[in-house]
Every structure is written in C-alpha cells, then in structure tokens.
Design a protein around this motif. Structure first.
Motif: not given
Length: 100
Positions: A45-52
């Motif tokens: 999976w590919n989270p985004g930059p910052g808070v996840n």
C-alpha cells in the motif's frame, strides 16, 4: 516511493491473524483496504505524506473483544521510506510499534 505494510499476530493462538479487514486512510479518505493474508500480512500500500491512519476491524475477527476496532495513527516523514506497522492482538489488549 513510500510503501506500507502491516502484520497482525493473534496473541491468543500465537499464529498470524488471517482475514482481518484493514483500511488505510489519508486526509480523511480511504486510500486502500483489504484483508490480511494467510500469514496475517498486507503489503504494497502507498500512504500519503503526513498523517495517516490504519484501521483494523478487530471485532469481526475476535468474537468477544473489548476493542472492536484498533486505529493506529502514524506520520510519514520520509517519502522514500517503507513504513511497517505490526499489530499484536488479543481480546483485551493490543500493541504496536514501527517495524522495518
């Protein structure tokens, strides 16, 4: 590119927790969802930059649990890094850490 994986271990049985529904959220949106495989894992999976947030539907996996949902909030600071967030699960406790 950053990537994300998780591993859920059932602390009662000492075995991987297969079939746990998991979703990954970024900026209030679901960016991925699925179920843990036979080894209790989800990867790629590919989270985004910052808070996840990664959300585990533990109530559907454990029939009698105090925690029907486990939410782990984490921050992506390095866009080239891999983020591994394991979950050790039992009916009345859970723990997590940043894995490798």
């Amino acid at each position: 590119m950053m990537s994300f994986s998780t591993h859920v271990l059932d602390a009662v049985t000492g075995r991987p927790a297969e079939g746990v529904a998991v979703r990954l959220e970024h900026a209030g949106e679901v960016v991925a969802d699925g179920r843990t495989d036979a080894d209790g894992r989800i990867k790629g999976w590919n989270p985004g930059p910052g808070v996840n947030r990664v959300v585990f539907d533990t109530g559907a996996y454990l029939a009698d649990t105090f925690y029907p949902e486990v939410v782990i909030t984490f921050t992506v600071t390095d866009p080239a890094a891999h983020y591994h967030v394991p979950l050790l699960l039992s009916p009345f406790a859970y723990s997590t850490y940043r894995g490798s």
